[in-house]
Design a protein around this motif. Structure first.
Motif, PDB file in Angstrom:
ATOM      1  N   MET A 136       0.502  -1.115  -0.231  1.00 56.36           N
ATOM      2  CA  MET A 136       0.123   0.526  -0.098  1.00 56.36           C
ATOM      3  C   MET A 136       0.526   1.442   0.094  1.00 56.36           C
ATOM      4  N   ARG A 137       1.663   1.119   1.141  1.00 57.13           N
ATOM      5  CA  ARG A 137       2.507   2.299   1.421  1.00 57.13           C
ATOM      6  C   ARG A 137       3.429   2.940   0.125  1.00 57.13           C
ATOM      7  N   GLY A 138       3.821   0.900  -0.603  1.00 54.00           N
ATOM      8  CA  GLY A 138       5.093   1.314  -1.631  1.00 54.00           C
ATOM      9  C   GLY A 138       4.255   1.731  -3.262  1.00 54.00           C
ATOM     10  N   ALA A 139       2.546   1.628  -2.913  1.00 56.13           N
ATOM     11  CA  ALA A 139       1.782   1.460  -4.234  1.00 56.13           C
ATOM     12  C   ALA A 139       1.583   3.300  -4.617  1.00 56.13           C
ATOM     13  N   THR A 140       1.728   4.637  -3.243  1.00 57.91           N
ATOM     14  CA  THR A 140       1.639   5.791  -2.552  1.00 57.91           C
ATOM     15  C   THR A 140       2.584   6.564  -3.495  1.00 57.91           C
ATOM     16  N   LEU A 141       4.198   5.575  -3.173  1.00 58.00           N
ATOM     17  CA  LEU A 141       5.163   6.125  -3.508  1.00 58.00           C
ATOM     18  C   LEU A 141       5.064   5.831  -5.015  1.00 58.00           C
ATOM     19  N   TRP A 142       4.718   4.936  -5.490  1.00 64.76           N
ATOM     20  CA  TRP A 142       4.807   5.032  -6.771  1.00 64.76           C
ATOM     21  C   TRP A 142       4.075   6.133  -7.864  1.00 64.76           C
ATOM     22  N   TRP A 143       2.881   5.680  -7.062  1.00 62.97           N
ATOM     23  CA  TRP A 143       2.051   7.561  -7.778  1.00 62.97           C
ATOM     24  C   TRP A 143       2.241   8.035  -7.228  1.00 62.97           C
ATOM     25  N   LEU A 144       3.590   8.992  -6.789  1.00 64.57           N
ATOM     26  CA  LEU A 144       3.842   9.652  -6.702  1.00 64.57           C
ATOM     27  C   LEU A 144       5.031  10.519  -7.558  1.00 64.57           C
ATOM     28  N   VAL A 145       5.607   9.499  -7.959  1.00 63.15           N
ATOM     29  CA  VAL A 145       6.556   8.688  -8.967  1.00 63.15           C
ATOM     30  C   VAL A 145       5.808   9.415 -10.370  1.00 63.15           C
ATOM     31  N   PHE A 146       4.851   9.203 -10.979  1.00 67.95           N
ATOM     32  CA  PHE A 146       4.340   9.043 -11.672  1.00 67.95           C
ATOM     33  C   PHE A 146       3.318  10.480 -12.164  1.00 67.95           C
ATOM     34  N   ALA A 147       2.817  10.839 -11.032  1.00 70.53           N
ATOM     35  CA  ALA A 147       1.561  11.819 -11.703  1.00 70.53           C
ATOM     36  C   ALA A 147       1.939  13.132 -10.355  1.00 70.53           C
ATOM     37  N   ASN A 148       1.459  14.250 -11.276  1.00 70.58           N
ATOM     38  CA  ASN A 148       1.756  15.097 -10.495  1.00 70.58           C
ATOM     39  C   ASN A 148       0.745  15.797  -9.494  1.00 70.58           C
ATOM     40  N   GLY A 149       1.600  16.382  -8.069  1.00 70.53           N
ATOM     41  CA  GLY A 149       0.398  16.910  -6.746  1.00 70.53           C
ATOM     42  C   GLY A 149       0.175  16.225  -6.341  1.00 70.53           C
ATOM     43  N   GLY A 150       1.459  15.698  -6.032  1.00 69.13           N
ATOM     44  CA  GLY A 150       1.672  14.691  -3.931  1.00 69.13           C
ATOM     45  C   GLY A 150       1.921  15.958  -3.099  1.00 69.13           C
ATOM     46  N   ASN A 151       1.343  15.608  -1.944  1.00 68.21           N
ATOM     47  CA  ASN A 151       1.772  16.313  -0.534  1.00 68.21           C
ATOM     48  C   ASN A 151       2.739  15.970   0.367  1.00 68.21           C
TER      49      ASN A 151
ATOM     50  N   ALA B  35       6.576   9.657  10.798  1.00 64.69           N
ATOM     51  CA  ALA B  35       6.094   8.827   9.567  1.00 64.69           C
ATOM     52  C   ALA B  35       5.192   7.475  10.319  1.00 64.69           C
ATOM     53  N   ASP B  36       5.323   6.684  11.009  1.00 69.15           N
ATOM     54  CA  ASP B  36       5.050   5.689  11.372  1.00 69.15           C
ATOM     55  C   ASP B  36       3.811   5.863  12.283  1.00 69.15           C
ATOM     56  N   ILE B  37       3.785   7.361  13.048  1.00 69.69           N
ATOM     57  CA  ILE B  37       2.134   7.052  13.994  1.00 69.69           C
ATOM     58  C   ILE B  37       1.185   7.854  13.398  1.00 69.69           C
ATOM     59  N   LEU B  38       1.667   8.893  12.004  1.00 74.84           N
ATOM     60  CA  LEU B  38       1.116   9.014  11.095  1.00 74.84           C
ATOM     61  C   LEU B  38       0.712   8.647   9.853  1.00 74.84           C
ATOM     62  N   GLY B  39       1.627   7.382   9.652  1.00 76.82           N
ATOM     63  CA  GLY B  39       1.351   5.895   9.032  1.00 76.82           C
ATOM     64  C   GLY B  39       1.893   6.596   7.094  1.00 76.82           C
ATOM     65  N   LEU B  40       2.589   7.691   7.671  1.00 74.04           N
ATOM     66  CA  LEU B  40       3.417   7.931   5.933  1.00 74.04           C
ATOM     67  C   LEU B  40       4.102   6.936   5.315  1.00 74.04           C
ATOM     68  N   PRO B  41       4.657   6.738   4.251  1.00 77.13           N
ATOM     69  CA  PRO B  41       6.205   6.645   3.539  1.00 77.13           C
ATOM     70  C   PRO B  41       6.997   8.127   4.242  1.00 77.13           C
TER      71      PRO B  41
ATOM     72  N   ASP C 157       1.701  12.702   1.859  1.00 74.59           N
ATOM     73  CA  ASP C 157       1.423  11.715   1.228  1.00 74.59           C
ATOM     74  C   ASP C 157       3.131  10.856   1.248  1.00 74.59           C
ATOM     75  N   LEU C 158       3.653  11.302   1.894  1.00 78.83           N
ATOM     76  CA  LEU C 158       4.853  11.122   1.907  1.00 78.83           C
ATOM     77  C   LEU C 158       5.423  12.263   3.379  1.00 78.83           C
ATOM     78  N   LEU C 159       6.764  11.880   4.286  1.00 84.36           N
ATOM     79  CA  LEU C 159       7.456  12.566   4.843  1.00 84.36           C
ATOM     80  C   LEU C 159       9.170  12.506   4.572  1.00 84.36           C
ATOM     81  N   LEU C 160       9.088  13.115   3.932  1.00 85.76           N
ATOM     82  CA  LEU C 160      10.552  13.255   2.809  1.00 85.76           C
ATOM     83  C   LEU C 160      11.338  14.147   4.560  1.00 85.76           C
TER      84      LEU C 160
END
Ligand SMILES: *[C@@H]1O[C@H](CO)[C@@H](O)[C@H](O)[C@H]1NC(C)=O
Ligand SMILES: *[C@@H]1O[C@H](CO)[C@@H](O)[C@H](O)[C@H]1NC(C)=O
Length: 245
Positions: A1-16, A141-147, A126-129
């Motif tokens: 699930m987390r991996g899927a979110t990341l791939w979505w970020l790579v291929f589409a614009n507009g991640g948060n 990240a773990d508490i917020l459920g973010l990759p 969508d992500l914590l950098l």
């Protein structure tokens, strides 16, 4: 699930994207990464502690800030900054000791603030950098459920890179950052480099990781994991070792 979110970020614009706070050269290093993310259409929000010395919220920028309060003042931080090269080792060790205490107060400012945690949950990131030099982004990240994605400038003697990132660093070929050695070392320099890694690892185990493990154990039942809690949640490490002088 987390991996899927990341791939979505790579291929589409507009991640948060939420960005962990940092300081000094680590912040200077992070800014162009954030600029590039904005160029690619992502929305970027940076956590900034009230005692930040280098992050200036008033400076015009294309990313937004999420300020949080800490119980440390800017004056407290002035002498505990990471990138100051101190020749005297004892002073250096006490600096790390002081630093971890301040770092944990910063982390309190995020994790123990209901206002801040509520806001972070509501904003649906969508992500914590993170440049993990300031600890706690993995727990957050773990508490917020973010990759979680790491972009580390460097850590002293590559302690983070080797022990958390599992990057190989043979002592004879990789000079420990802040040892003043280069990749051209004679025999004695290699011996010193070996000792430098060992000494730093011992100091960090005792002064830094032990304190962090204690904090994590209090915060969430399942921590610490695998001794070095930092091993488990990471997706990607980008390091800037080549830029180290
Ligand atoms: C922060 O940025 C503003 C606007 O550029 C500037 O006026 C101010 O002096 C800066 N503050 C610090 C502490 O550098
Ligand atoms: C930080 O403190 C200020 C002043 O005490 C307060 O107005 C603000 O709401 C606090 N911010 C957060 C995120 O708790």
């Amino acid at each position: 699930m987390r991996g899927a979110t990341l791939w979505w970020l790579v291929f589409a614009n507009g991640g948060n994207i939420l960005v962990w706070y940092t300081e000094g050269s680590h912040w200077i290093n992070m800014k162009p990464v954030l600029e590039t993310l904005v160029d690619r259409g992502h929305q970027v929000t940076v956590l900034v502690p009230s005692a930040s010395m280098f992050m200036n919220k008033s400076e015009p920028s294309r990313f937004s800030y999420e300020p949080f309060n800490v119980s440390v003042s800017k004056e407290d931080m002035r002498f505990s900054h990471f990138d100051v090269y101190l020749e005297i080792y004892i002073k250096f060790t006490s600096m790390i000791r002081n630093n971890i205490q301040n770092n944990l107060k910063f982390l309190d400012g995020v994790l123990k603030s209901e206002t801040t945690m509520k806001k972070l949950k509501e904003r649906k990131y969508d992500l914590l950098l993170s440049d993990p030099i300031y600890p706690g982004s993995d727990l957050t990240a773990d508490i917020l459920g973010l990759p979680l994605v790491f972009s580390l400038r460097f850590s002293i003697a590559h302690n983070w890179e080797r022990l958390c990132g599992q990057l190989p660093a043979p002592h004879s070929f990789v000079p420990g950052p802040m040892s003043k050695l280069t990749d051209k070392m004679d025999f004695l320099e290699r011996v010193w480099n070996f000792l430098y890694f060992a000494l730093q690892d011992a100091v960090y185990d005792y002064v830094f990781w032990a304190e962090l493990d204690k904090y994590y154990s209090e915060g969430k039942g399942e921590y610490p994991r695998n001794k070095k809690h930092c091993v488990t949640t990471h997706f990607l490490w980008t390091t800037y070792s080549s830029m180290i002088i």
